[in-house]
Design a protein around this motif. Sequence first.
Motif, PDB file in Angstrom:
ATOM      1  N   TYR A  64    -106.591 -85.893 -13.984  1.00  0.00           N
ATOM      2  CA  TYR A  64    -106.578 -84.875 -12.919  1.00  0.00           C
ATOM      3  C   TYR A  64    -105.381 -83.951 -12.974  1.00  0.00           C
ATOM      4  O   TYR A  64    -105.343 -82.864 -12.085  1.00  0.00           O
ATOM      5  N   LEU A  95    -105.198 -81.358 -14.716  1.00  0.00           N
ATOM      6  CA  LEU A  95    -105.470 -80.126 -15.177  1.00  0.00           C
ATOM      7  C   LEU A  95    -105.873 -79.368 -13.653  1.00  0.00           C
ATOM      8  O   LEU A  95    -106.025 -78.058 -13.529  1.00  0.00           O
ATOM      9  N   PHE A  96    -106.420 -80.120 -12.535  1.00  0.00           N
ATOM     10  CA  PHE A  96    -106.817 -79.674 -11.517  1.00  0.00           C
ATOM     11  C   PHE A  96    -105.682 -79.216 -10.599  1.00  0.00           C
ATOM     12  O   PHE A  96    -105.868 -78.199  -9.698  1.00  0.00           O
ATOM     13  N   ARG A 142    -117.053 -81.068 -15.735  1.00  0.00           N
ATOM     14  CA  ARG A 142    -116.100 -81.752 -16.487  1.00  0.00           C
ATOM     15  C   ARG A 142    -115.637 -83.042 -16.132  1.00  0.00           C
ATOM     16  O   ARG A 142    -115.656 -83.940 -17.153  1.00  0.00           O
ATOM     17  N   LEU A 168    -110.567 -69.362 -14.144  1.00  0.00           N
ATOM     18  CA  LEU A 168    -109.671 -69.112 -13.180  1.00  0.00           C
ATOM     19  C   LEU A 168    -108.960 -67.800 -13.379  1.00  0.00           C
ATOM     20  O   LEU A 168    -108.647 -67.140 -12.325  1.00  0.00           O
ATOM     21  N   ARG A 218    -103.923 -76.960 -11.574  1.00  0.00           N
ATOM     22  CA  ARG A 218    -103.994 -75.667 -11.657  1.00  0.00           C
ATOM     23  C   ARG A 218    -104.565 -74.880 -10.804  1.00  0.00           C
ATOM     24  O   ARG A 218    -104.277 -73.746 -10.264  1.00  0.00           O
ATOM     25  N   VAL A 219    -105.487 -75.571 -10.008  1.00  0.00           N
ATOM     26  CA  VAL A 219    -106.371 -74.957  -8.939  1.00  0.00           C
ATOM     27  C   VAL A 219    -105.380 -74.671  -7.754  1.00  0.00           C
ATOM     28  O   VAL A 219    -105.603 -73.581  -7.149  1.00  0.00           O
TER      29      VAL A 219
END
Lengths: 319, 184
Positions: free
Chosen positions: B81, B83-84, A252, A275, B86-87
């Motif tokens: 970033y 959305l990262f 992505r 996820l 979320r990790v």
Amino acid sequence: MSCECTEKISQLIDGELPEIEARTMQRHLNECSECQQAREDFLSFRSQIANYIPAISPIVQAEGLARIVGRQDRIAPGITSGKPRFAWNFSFGMAAFATMFVLAALVGFIVYKATQNNTTAPAQVAKTNPVPASEPSPKPSPSDAGTRQKDRQAPPNKPAQPKSSTPSIPRRTPRDSENFAANRIKPGSNINSVNESVRAADMQALTALHLEKSELLLRAFRNIRTGETESAEIAYERKQAQQLIVRNMMLRREADNSGDVQVASLLENLEPILLDIANLPDDAAPDDIRVINERVERKNIVALLQVNSTVLARAMDDD
Amino acid sequence: MASEDDEFTMLFQDFYPSLCRFLECLLGGRAALAQDLAQESFLQLHRTAWGTLPVNEARFWLYRVARNFALNEFRKSNTRYRLFDRVVEVMRPRTRNPEEEYEARERQEIVLKMLARLPEDQRVALLLREQQQLSYREIGQVLNISESKVKIDIFRARTALRETWSKKARAFSANAGSQSTLEM
């Protein structure tokens, strides 16, 4: 509050004061409540900062190490050499092997097309049989790539012709390779632009493979059978999802960097689903599985993955 | 060579988690980005400096390079970033007690926010001191600055954290007081 004393407190708790000064500060601490408070605050911050727990994925760590040292057997520490070498499972090794086949086929096709374009001698093509590689190619897949590679290397059913007259396929020489490189590199550019185009092709192949694997995972997840109350064993799907998340993030970011909005958007929609699957317990409740499948259906993800992986594969053929 | 790879692997296993922790605090909690940059740092070490540095020097080299990568990231847009993050929620170690987990997460969030308010050089110096237990001299070596600058940066960072914390505590007390007044 004396700034000088507070600064010394900071050095004291770091063990950076000379011994005599440290003893002096210790005596001062016994008498100064403000410095005592400062020391407590500093140590409290130290405790919070030092006890911060990072979010480290063991899979990401192992894959990172494997990428750096370039050894596939580091990916899964703890797996013994007793594992059958040719076990047909959906492991990282098989995926890497399949990716190499696809890339080798792609590079071979590009080189062949380029030599066809760059040949300056009169074209000497077999009059009876067409060149096999010029036929439209099917969608490349890991299982097909090896077969296609073999087809290109061994043109079938060619009539025997004397070498001294008209060879059916021009034989590549070192000079051809130089011409190929020279013609591929446009004036004013350098080897970096060639590397960039090869890298772009690599990323396309990897993206196509990733979309295909994600599609297979979501189909398998959709087919999980559960009773109304009993939970389902999904350890395999969880593991697949964990591996795919990492690749999804990387691809992505690459799609964002290269401005491929369509692929970036698809990967962005896929990521939360991966996820959620990765986050399920090994014995997931039927409701949890149903919720994820409903979301997959609503977003029509499986169809989008199939379409996009096909489009990417065709784009690689056209290149 | 197998033995060099084995040594590198040992270094990686030893220092990768702490490098990730350093980067994650430096980058305001962006766990995936921290892991990417940590791996890039090790990759650079393996390609350019491995075999020429003693292990101790390699450690300082890693932190220096990782910090430079983080500086480059600060210059880029932060929104890409988001959305990262979320990790972070997926990868965090889970405790059995949801309350404990919630409190631990709250504490970590507070730490990250307070660190994020510090100037970058103070933040880096403080993290290297508190997380990696490097001496002032070693920190100066990693960051290529003098020991006295390290000393001042760490002290200023701690003072700033105290001020931030006391402001939050006063604001919290004020809110609690006004709410109790309303309830009356």
